[in-house]
Design an enzyme around this catalytic site. Structure first.
Site, PDB file in Angstrom:
ATOM      1  CE  LYS A 199       1.346  -0.593   2.619  1.00 34.31           C
ATOM      2  NZ  LYS A 199       0.352  -0.635   3.477  1.00 34.31           N
ATOM      3  CE  LYS A 252       4.274  -2.762   4.580  1.00 37.61           C
ATOM      4  NZ  LYS A 252       3.048  -3.193   5.247  1.00 37.61           N
TER       5      LYS A 252
END
Length: 329
Positions: A199, A252
């Protein structure tokens, strides 16, 4: 045959839509898609998110309705984010048995049962008054290990409320191990973990922070989310999470990090998810509203690209719409 004409003619397999469908290397199905949903405590009616056209903060009633629509469209799963009425420094609403996420979970699981997979984001930023993903020390730092204790408590609370999958997104060191130990200790040995393993500290999250009301009141999240300049680091994070007990891993954002999706897919043998985040959604919607792009084609192309890069699962705010379109073809 005259030498002036090509022997190989790849265009033969592109001549008609039916041929193109037949030989397509990448296929997107409704079951590949996961719909993010926001539920806010105290709302009388669903509230539009201004920076994300078509997305709402839901009441419990509208959440159930929207969830049913997604399931009927064939969407593979839902992931739930909560916005409590009261926030504090330690995110007490996150593991309150009567907190908005736990209430929503009980209602969704009672109505939907096993007809879909209900996931819960597991982080503190939605519940803290400072908007950070962890416990903040007196000097403004994120206390990694104190945060793990809170994550463990949130995981058990979500499990007891009926979640099918917990999805830790805070990027704290050791978070998967702490959550796995807490779940196992509470008897939830079969509950899977979808780890937000790669992320990034991305500029694409702005509209999400409007929807979840979780923008940091000071500083940023660069001390725990990954530097966009780094790629090798992602594989270290992914492998560490798998060693700690993650069952699935996530990248992400998705669109600007397709190289990371591919590297992770090539490195692991577990399901790989990619999150098409709020900024990606908002940019396409804004450009389409201006008439600068073909909205549906751009949405579909963006999702096929994520799937082509190697993602098994895609979190996208267009999940229901796209699932309906795929089912009608």
């Amino acid at each position: 045959m005259s030498a002036q004409f090509p022997v190989a003619r790849p265009r033969r397999l592109r001549r008609t839509p039916a041929l193109r469908r037949l030989v397509a290397e990448t296929r997107l199905a409704p079951a590949d898609l996961i719909l993010p949903l926001f539920v806010k405590e105290g709302l009388a009616e669903p509230q539009p998110v201004a920076s994300m056209p078509g997305v709402h903060q839901h009441t419990l009633d509208s959440l159930r309705k929207t969830a049913h629509e997604a399931v009927e469209a064939g969407v593979g799963g839902l992931i739930l984010f909560g916005v409590p009425a009261v926030k504090d420094a330690v995110g007490s609403a996150g593991d309150d048995p009567d907190g908005i996420v736990q209430r929503a979970l009980r209602e969704l699981t009672a109505e939907l049962g096993d007809s879909t997979v209900i996931m819960t984001d597991l982080c503190l930023d939605e519940f803290t008054d400072h908007g950070h993903c962890g416990i903040v020390t007196a000097d403004g730092e994120i206390d990694n290990d104190a945060t793990l204790e809170r994550y463990a408590s949130l995981a058990v609370a979500q499990a007891e409320a009926g979640t099918h999958v917990v999805a830790p997104s805070g990027m704290m060191d050791g978070q998967v191990a702490a959550i796995r130990a807490a779940l196992d200790g509470a008897g939830f040995t079969d509950l899977p973990i979808l780890a937000y393993s790669a992320k990034y500290a991305s500029a694409y999250y702005g509209p999400f922070r409007d929807a979840a009301e979780c923008a940091p009141t000071f500083g940023d999240r660069a001390t725990h989310q990954q530097d966009p300049a780094n790629a090798d680091e992602s594989l270290r994070e992914v492998l560490a999470d798998l060693d700690e007990g993650a069952d699935m891993v996530m990248v992400k954002p998705a669109g600007a990090y397709l190289d990371i999706v591919r590297r992770v897919r090539d490195a692991v043998d577990v399901p790989v998810a990619a999150y098409q985040v709020s900024g990606e959604y908002a940019m396409i919607e804004a450009a389409a509203e201006k008439g600068w792009i073909d909205r549906e084609r751009t949405i579909d192309e963006s999702l096929v690209a994520i799937r082509r890069a190697g993602a098994n699962l895609i979190l996208t705010y267009w999940a229901t719409e796209v699932a309906r379109r795929l089912s009608s073809r």
